[in-house]
Design a protein around this motif. Structure first.
Motif, PDB file in Angstrom:
ATOM      1  N   ASN A 105      -0.906  10.539   3.477  1.00  0.00           N
ATOM      2  CA  ASN A 105       0.353  10.196   4.055  1.00  0.00           C
ATOM      3  C   ASN A 105       0.032   8.882   4.792  1.00  0.00           C
ATOM      4  O   ASN A 105      -1.330   8.480   5.256  1.00  0.00           O
ATOM      5  CB  ASN A 105       0.581  11.411   4.827  1.00  0.00           C
ATOM      6  N   TYR A 106       0.904   8.171   5.282  1.00  0.00           N
ATOM      7  CA  TYR A 106       0.845   7.095   6.146  1.00  0.00           C
ATOM      8  C   TYR A 106       1.443   7.383   7.341  1.00  0.00           C
ATOM      9  O   TYR A 106       0.618   7.970   8.345  1.00  0.00           O
ATOM     10  CB  TYR A 106       1.915   6.126   5.616  1.00  0.00           C
ATOM     11  N   ILE A 107       2.576   7.117   7.806  1.00  0.00           N
ATOM     12  CA  ILE A 107       3.142   7.456   9.194  1.00  0.00           C
ATOM     13  C   ILE A 107       4.599   7.899   9.119  1.00  0.00           C
ATOM     14  O   ILE A 107       5.237   7.717   7.967  1.00  0.00           O
ATOM     15  CB  ILE A 107       2.904   6.367  10.354  1.00  0.00           C
ATOM     16  N   LYS A 108       5.071   8.597  10.089  1.00  0.00           N
ATOM     17  CA  LYS A 108       6.473   9.205  10.127  1.00  0.00           C
ATOM     18  C   LYS A 108       6.896   9.052  11.595  1.00  0.00           C
ATOM     19  O   LYS A 108       6.345   9.075  12.442  1.00  0.00           O
ATOM     20  CB  LYS A 108       6.630  10.583   9.684  1.00  0.00           C
ATOM     21  N   LYS A 158      -5.672  -0.961  -4.548  1.00  0.00           N
ATOM     22  CA  LYS A 158      -6.108  -1.268  -5.902  1.00  0.00           C
ATOM     23  C   LYS A 158      -7.515  -0.738  -6.179  1.00  0.00           C
ATOM     24  O   LYS A 158      -7.839  -0.264  -7.257  1.00  0.00           O
ATOM     25  CB  LYS A 158      -5.574  -2.820  -6.270  1.00  0.00           C
ATOM     26  N   GLU A 159      -8.435  -1.072  -5.227  1.00  0.00           N
ATOM     27  CA  GLU A 159      -9.688  -1.095  -5.515  1.00  0.00           C
ATOM     28  C   GLU A 159      -9.931   0.410  -5.374  1.00  0.00           C
ATOM     29  O   GLU A 159     -11.061   0.906  -6.212  1.00  0.00           O
ATOM     30  CB  GLU A 159     -10.483  -1.893  -4.411  1.00  0.00           C
ATOM     31  N   SER A 160      -9.347   1.233  -4.339  1.00  0.00           N
ATOM     32  CA  SER A 160      -9.625   2.591  -4.059  1.00  0.00           C
ATOM     33  C   SER A 160      -9.105   3.226  -5.573  1.00  0.00           C
ATOM     34  O   SER A 160      -9.480   4.330  -6.065  1.00  0.00           O
ATOM     35  CB  SER A 160      -8.959   3.113  -2.935  1.00  0.00           C
ATOM     36  N   LEU A 161      -8.008   2.785  -5.926  1.00  0.00           N
ATOM     37  CA  LEU A 161      -7.548   3.411  -7.294  1.00  0.00           C
ATOM     38  C   LEU A 161      -8.192   3.146  -8.523  1.00  0.00           C
ATOM     39  O   LEU A 161      -8.264   4.062  -9.227  1.00  0.00           O
ATOM     40  CB  LEU A 161      -6.040   2.858  -7.621  1.00  0.00           C
ATOM     41  N   PHE A 162      -9.073   2.041  -8.563  1.00  0.00           N
ATOM     42  CA  PHE A 162      -9.844   1.703  -9.661  1.00  0.00           C
ATOM     43  C   PHE A 162     -11.047   2.587  -9.598  1.00  0.00           C
ATOM     44  O   PHE A 162     -11.445   2.717 -10.741  1.00  0.00           O
ATOM     45  CB  PHE A 162     -10.098   0.115  -9.503  1.00  0.00           C
ATOM     46  N   VAL A 178      10.238  -0.996  -0.651  1.00  0.00           N
ATOM     47  CA  VAL A 178       9.900  -1.615  -2.074  1.00  0.00           C
ATOM     48  C   VAL A 178       8.669  -2.617  -1.500  1.00  0.00           C
ATOM     49  O   VAL A 178       7.773  -2.696  -2.084  1.00  0.00           O
ATOM     50  CB  VAL A 178      10.925  -2.309  -2.710  1.00  0.00           C
ATOM     51  N   GLU A 179       9.126  -3.478  -0.400  1.00  0.00           N
ATOM     52  CA  GLU A 179       7.977  -4.350  -0.024  1.00  0.00           C
ATOM     53  C   GLU A 179       6.742  -3.927   0.262  1.00  0.00           C
ATOM     54  O   GLU A 179       5.718  -4.287   0.142  1.00  0.00           O
ATOM     55  CB  GLU A 179       8.547  -5.369   0.988  1.00  0.00           C
ATOM     56  N   PHE A 180       6.709  -2.595   1.108  1.00  0.00           N
ATOM     57  CA  PHE A 180       5.561  -1.999   1.469  1.00  0.00           C
ATOM     58  C   PHE A 180       4.733  -1.480   0.313  1.00  0.00           C
ATOM     59  O   PHE A 180       3.450  -1.275   0.302  1.00  0.00           O
ATOM     60  CB  PHE A 180       6.001  -0.884   2.771  1.00  0.00           C
ATOM     61  N   SER A 181       5.572  -0.759  -0.546  1.00  0.00           N
ATOM     62  CA  SER A 181       4.898  -0.207  -1.668  1.00  0.00           C
ATOM     63  C   SER A 181       4.186  -1.209  -2.527  1.00  0.00           C
ATOM     64  O   SER A 181       2.974  -0.962  -2.875  1.00  0.00           O
ATOM     65  CB  SER A 181       6.068   0.480  -2.612  1.00  0.00           C
ATOM     66  N   ARG A 182       4.820  -2.468  -2.710  1.00  0.00           N
ATOM     67  CA  ARG A 182       4.065  -3.362  -3.303  1.00  0.00           C
ATOM     68  C   ARG A 182       2.745  -3.907  -2.561  1.00  0.00           C
ATOM     69  O   ARG A 182       1.779  -4.228  -3.005  1.00  0.00           O
ATOM     70  CB  ARG A 182       4.975  -4.543  -3.602  1.00  0.00           C
ATOM     71  N   HIS A 183       2.921  -4.066  -1.276  1.00  0.00           N
ATOM     72  CA  HIS A 183       1.817  -4.548  -0.514  1.00  0.00           C
ATOM     73  C   HIS A 183       0.749  -3.258  -0.536  1.00  0.00           C
ATOM     74  O   HIS A 183      -0.385  -3.509  -0.585  1.00  0.00           O
ATOM     75  CB  HIS A 183       2.197  -4.328   1.103  1.00  0.00           C
ATOM     76  N   LEU A 184       1.024  -1.950  -0.401  1.00  0.00           N
ATOM     77  CA  LEU A 184       0.007  -0.797  -0.675  1.00  0.00           C
ATOM     78  C   LEU A 184      -0.555  -0.917  -2.190  1.00  0.00           C
ATOM     79  O   LEU A 184      -1.808  -0.647  -2.264  1.00  0.00           O
ATOM     80  CB  LEU A 184       0.695   0.371  -0.427  1.00  0.00           C
ATOM     81  N   ILE A 226      -4.120   6.663   2.018  1.00  0.00           N
ATOM     82  CA  ILE A 226      -3.174   5.472   2.134  1.00  0.00           C
ATOM     83  C   ILE A 226      -3.369   4.667   3.344  1.00  0.00           C
ATOM     84  O   ILE A 226      -3.714   3.602   3.430  1.00  0.00           O
ATOM     85  CB  ILE A 226      -1.616   5.903   2.353  1.00  0.00           C
ATOM     86  N   LYS A 227      -3.750   5.621   4.446  1.00  0.00           N
ATOM     87  CA  LYS A 227      -3.953   4.860   5.804  1.00  0.00           C
ATOM     88  C   LYS A 227      -5.222   4.108   5.769  1.00  0.00           C
ATOM     89  O   LYS A 227      -5.298   3.185   6.570  1.00  0.00           O
ATOM     90  CB  LYS A 227      -3.934   5.777   6.910  1.00  0.00           C
ATOM     91  N   ASN A 228      -6.401   4.536   5.255  1.00  0.00           N
ATOM     92  CA  ASN A 228      -7.593   4.054   5.068  1.00  0.00           C
ATOM     93  C   ASN A 228      -7.497   2.566   4.625  1.00  0.00           C
ATOM     94  O   ASN A 228      -7.976   1.581   5.123  1.00  0.00           O
ATOM     95  CB  ASN A 228      -8.603   4.727   4.388  1.00  0.00           C
ATOM     96  N   ASP A 229      -6.616   2.298   3.565  1.00  0.00           N
ATOM     97  CA  ASP A 229      -6.635   1.199   3.006  1.00  0.00           C
ATOM     98  C   ASP A 229      -5.469   0.300   3.594  1.00  0.00           C
ATOM     99  O   ASP A 229      -5.549  -0.975   3.511  1.00  0.00           O
ATOM    100  CB  ASP A 229      -6.225   1.343   1.486  1.00  0.00           C
ATOM    101  N   ALA A 230      -4.520   0.729   4.121  1.00  0.00           N
ATOM    102  CA  ALA A 230      -3.398  -0.045   4.913  1.00  0.00           C
ATOM    103  C   ALA A 230      -3.584  -0.422   6.069  1.00  0.00           C
ATOM    104  O   ALA A 230      -3.109  -1.475   6.468  1.00  0.00           O
ATOM    105  CB  ALA A 230      -2.207   0.842   4.773  1.00  0.00           C
TER     106      ALA A 230
END
Length: 631
Positions: A524-527, A620-624, A609-615, A580-584
Motif C-alpha cells: 500500500n501507499y498512504i491513505k 519499473k526496476e522492482s517489477l523487472f 492517473v499522473e501518480f500511477s504513471r509516476h509509480l 510501493i512505498k519503498n520505490d515511491a
C-alpha cells in the motif's frame, strides 16, 4: 390529577447530559476512557421524555378542559425548535469557514434532514457507524435523538388517544405489549443491522414506552400507596444500574438490546420510587443538579457542534482544548437557555402568531442557506470528478480487458486470451485499476485482465458470506475461485487497500494449489482521513495541501504492519512482494503528494492517473526483478 413538578427528574437530566458530554469529550484517565458507557445517557433521556410527555397527556386528558393535540404540538415546538434554530444559525458561518467542500455538502444535507425531523434516517443511510472516527466531525450528528423524540411526539399521542377511546381499561397491558415487542425487535435486529437498530424509532420505542408505561402506572397507583421499604431501596438500586452501565458498558455491546435495560430500568426505578425523604432524591433535587438539568437541552444541542468543529481545527486535541470546549458549551448553553428557551416557552412573551411566523421564517431561511451551501459544495467538485473519472478509462497505451462494469461479476473468461500475448490477471478491490496502470505502463506488450470489485478483496466464497455484502461478494468470489479462472493466464497481481490478510493468504494458497507460481502482491501507499480534493479546493497552495495530507494520514502504522504481513505471506508461498512505498518514497516521512501539479489521489487513497504513471517509472526496476521481467 394536577401534574406536580419533580425536581429530581431535572437532576436525572443532569446525569444523562453530563454522561453524554463526557463520552463525546473522550476524557481518558489512567489509560482508560472515563464513562465509556456515557452514550447511554441518551437512553435515560428517552425514559424521562416518555414519562413526562405521557404524564402531560394524561393530566390534560382527565382535566375539565380536556386534551388538545394542537396545544400539545405547540408546546413541543416551543420547547425544541427555537434553541435548535439558534444552534444551526451559529453553526453556519463556522461550517462555511472550516468545512471542506464535501463536508459542507454533507453538513447542509444534515441541516435539511434535521428540519424535516428525519436526521436519524440521514445518519443511518449516510454514516452507518455512530462510533466511527469520522462521526466525531459531523456537527449535527447528535440530532438523531431529537428526530426519534419528535417522531414519538407526533405518533404516540394519537396511539394513546386511540387506546383511551376504544380500550382504556387495557392501557397498561397494551403499552406493555408494545414495549416488549419493540424490545424483542431491538434484540433481534441489533446483531443483523446495528445501524438501523441504533438510529431508528422502532428499536428505541420501548425505551420511551418505559416512561409512558410508568406514567400510567403512577397515575392509577400513586406513590403514596407504594411500600415504604421499596421507596427506600429502589432509588439506590436504580442509581446502581445507571452508574454500572455508564462505567462498564461499552459501545461494542449489543445495544440497543437487553444490555440497555440497565439504564432504562435504573431511570424508571428512580422516577417510580423517588421521594423527598430519600437521600439520593435529595441530591438530585439540589440546586446544582436541578440547575444543570434545566439547561440540559441546550447543553445537549451545543456540545456536539462545538466538539466537532474543535476536532476539525485540532485533530489531536489536548486537555486544554477540551476544557475550552467544555467552557464554551456551558457558556453558550446558559445564554441560549436565558435568551432563547425561556422567552419562547412563555406564551405571554411570545404570542402564538409571532411564534409561528418566526418559526416559518427561520425554517425557510435555514433551508435556503443549506441548499445554497449544498450547491456550492457540489459546484466546487465538478472538475475534480472529471479528474477522478480519468482513472476508470482503461487502456493507457496497452491492452486492457474489462468485460463487464466494475459493480458486476467480472468474469474474465469473456475475454479472448490469444497465445501471442502474455495475459496478466489483476485481482483486487477498487485499487486493482491502479495496479493495472502501474504495470501496464511498464510492460505495455502484455494484455491485462481486470477482476476488481469495490471493497471486495479476493476471498473464498465462505469468507465472502461473512462480509457486509455477502451476495455481491460471493458472486465474484465464486468466479475467482472457479476451475477455469486461471485458464490462459500467465501471471496474477494482487492489489487491495489493506485487506484482511486471511483473505490474501487463502487466495494465494488457491493460486499455488492450481499451478500458478507467477504471483505478485502489491503493498500500500498512504491513505488520508479526508478527501485530498477537498484540501485541493479549499487551499490551492501546493505546500498547504501537502501539509494537510501529511497531518491527516490514516493510521500509517497499520499500513506498515499490513505490508509486513504481506511480505510474510509472499515468503511463505515463494511469491513476489513489491512495495510501493519503498520505490515511491525517499524515506518513511518523505512520500510525494504531488506529481506534475496533480495530487497522488483525488479522494482518500485511489491513485490519480499522473501518480500511477509516476509509480510505473519509479517501480519499473522492482517489477523487472520479478517474474514479469522473464515472461
Amino acid at each position: 390529577m394536577k401534574l406536580a413538578y419533580r425536581p429530581e427528574i431535572d437532576g436525572l437530566r443532569t446525569i444523562a447530559v453530563l454522561a453524554v458530554i463526557a463520552y463525546h469529550l473522550e476524557v481518558v484517565l489512567g489509560g482508560m476512557q472515563l464513562l465509556k458507557g456515557g452514550f447511554l445517557g441518551v437512553d435515560i433521556f428517552f425514559v424521562i421524555s416518555g414519562f413526562l410527555i405521557t404524564s402531560i397527556i394524561m393530566s390534560e386528558y382527565h382535566s375539565p378542559q380536556g386534551f388538545s393535540l394542537g396545544n400539545f404540538y405547540e408546546r413541543r415546538a416551543r420547547r425544541l425548535l427555537p434553541a435548535l434554530f439558534t444552534v444551526i444559525l451559529f453553526s453556519f458561518p463556522v461550517a462555511w469557514y472550516l468545512l471542506l467542500p464535501s463536508q459542507l455538502e454533507d453538513f447542509a444535507k444534515s441541516v435539511l434532514s434535521t428540519l424535516a425531523f428525519g436526521s436519524n434516517f440521514y445518519w443511518h443511510i449516510g454514516l452507518q457507524e455512530y462510533g466511527a472516527e469520522s462521526a466525531q466531525l459531523k456537527p449535527l450528528l447528535h440530532t438523531w435523538t431529537l428526530a426519534i423524540e419528535e417522531q414519538y411526539y407526533i405518533f404516540f399521542p394519537l396511539i394513546l388517544l386511540t387506546i383511551y377511546k376504544w380500550c382504556k381499561s387495557h392501557t397498561v397491558t397494551i403499552l406493555l405489549a408494545l414495549l416488549l415487542l419493540s424490545l424483542q425487535f431491538a434484540v433481534y435486529i441489533t446483531p443483523i443491522d446495528h445501524s438501523f437498530s441504533f438510529y431508528m424509532l422502532p428499536t428505541r420505542f420501548w425505551e420511551l414506552l418505559t416512561g409512558s408505561l410508568l406514567a400510567n402506572i403512577l397515575y392509577y397507583h400513586p406513590k403514596a400507596k407504594n411500600d415504604t421499604l421499596l421507596k427506600k431501596a429502589m432509588p439506590f438500586i436504580g442509581l446502581f444500574l445507571i452508574i454500572h452501565s455508564l462505567f462498564f458498558v461499552d459501545f461494542e455491546s449489543n445495544h440497543p438490546g437487553f444490555i440497555t435495560l440497565l439504564p432504562v430500568l435504573g431511570t424508571a426505578l428512580i422516577i417510580w420510587f423517588g421521594n423527598r425523604d430519600e437521600l439520593f432524591t435529595k441530591v438530585l433535587s439540589s440546586k446544582l443538579f436541578v440547575g444543570i438539568g434545566l439547561i440540559s437541552y441546550s447543553l445537549y444541542l451545543w456540545h456536539y457542534p462545538i466538539f466537532a468543529f474543535g476536532r476539525i481545527i485540532e485533530s489531536t486535541p489536548t486537555w486544554q482544548n477540551k476544557v475550552l470546549w467544555l467552557l464554551l458549551t456551558f457558556a453558550f448553553s446558559l445564554a441560549s437557555y436565558v435568551l432563547v428557551e425561556q422567552p419562547f416557552r412563555n406564551k405571554r412573551v411570545i404570542k402564538i402568531k409571532l411564534f409561528l411566523l418566526t418559526s416559518a421564517f427561520m425554517t425557510a431561511f435555514i433551508s435556503l442557506t443549506a441548499f445554497s451551501m449544498m450547491e456550492t459544495g457540489k459546484a466546487q467538485e465538478i472538475d475534480i470528478k472529471a479528474e477522478m473519472h480519468k482513472r476508470l478509462i482503461w487502456g493507457d497505451g496497452f491492452e486492457v480487458c474489462q468485460p463487464i462494469r466494475e459493480t458486476d461479476t467480472l468474469d474474465h473468461r469473456g475475454c479472448n486470451t490469444p497465445a501471442d500475448k502474455k495475459n496478466i490477471l489483476i485481482v483486487g478491490d477498487s485499487m486493482a485499476p491502479d495496479a493495472t496502470r502501474i504495470v501496464g505502463n511498464a510492460f505495455p506488450n502484455f494484455r491485462y485482465i481486470i477482476s476488481n470489485c469495490g471493497g471486495c478483496a479476493p476471498m473464498t466464497p465462505k469468507q465472502a458470506a461473512e462480509t457486509r455484502h455477502p451476495e455481491r461478494f460471493k458472486k465474484i468470489s465464486k468466479i475467482r475461485y472457479s476451475k477455469d479462472a486461471l485458464k490462459g493466464i500467465d501471471g496474477v497481481i494482487i492489489m487491495t487497500l489493506m485487506a484482511d490478510p486471511r483473505y490474501i493468504e487463502a487466495y494465494v494458497k488457491h493460486l499455488k494449489n492450481n499451478g500458478m507460481s507467477n504471483v505478485i502482491i502489491f503493498g500500500n501507499y498512504i491513505k488520508v482521513k479526508d478527501k485530498v480534493s477537498d484540501y485541493y479546493l479549499k487551499h490551492n497552495n501546493q505546500k498547504s495541501v501537502e501539509k494537510l495530507v501529511k497531518n491527516n494520514l490514516f493510521t500509517a502504522e497499520k499500513f506498515i504492519n499490513y505490508d509486513t504481513l504481506m511480505v510474510s505471506i509472499a515468503k511463505k508461498y515463494s511469491i513476489d512482494f513489491v512495495s510501493i512505498k519503498n520505490d515511491a518514497c525517499s524515506n518513511d516521512s518523505d512520500c510525494p503528494i504531488f506529481i506534475a501539479d496533480k495530487p497522488f489521489s483525488w479522494d482518500k487513497h485511489h491513485y490519480s492517473v499522473e501518480f500511477s504513471r509516476h509509480l510505473s517509472k519509479a517501480m519499473k526496476e522492482s517489477l523487472f526483478n520479478t517474474w514479469l521481467g522473464s515472461l
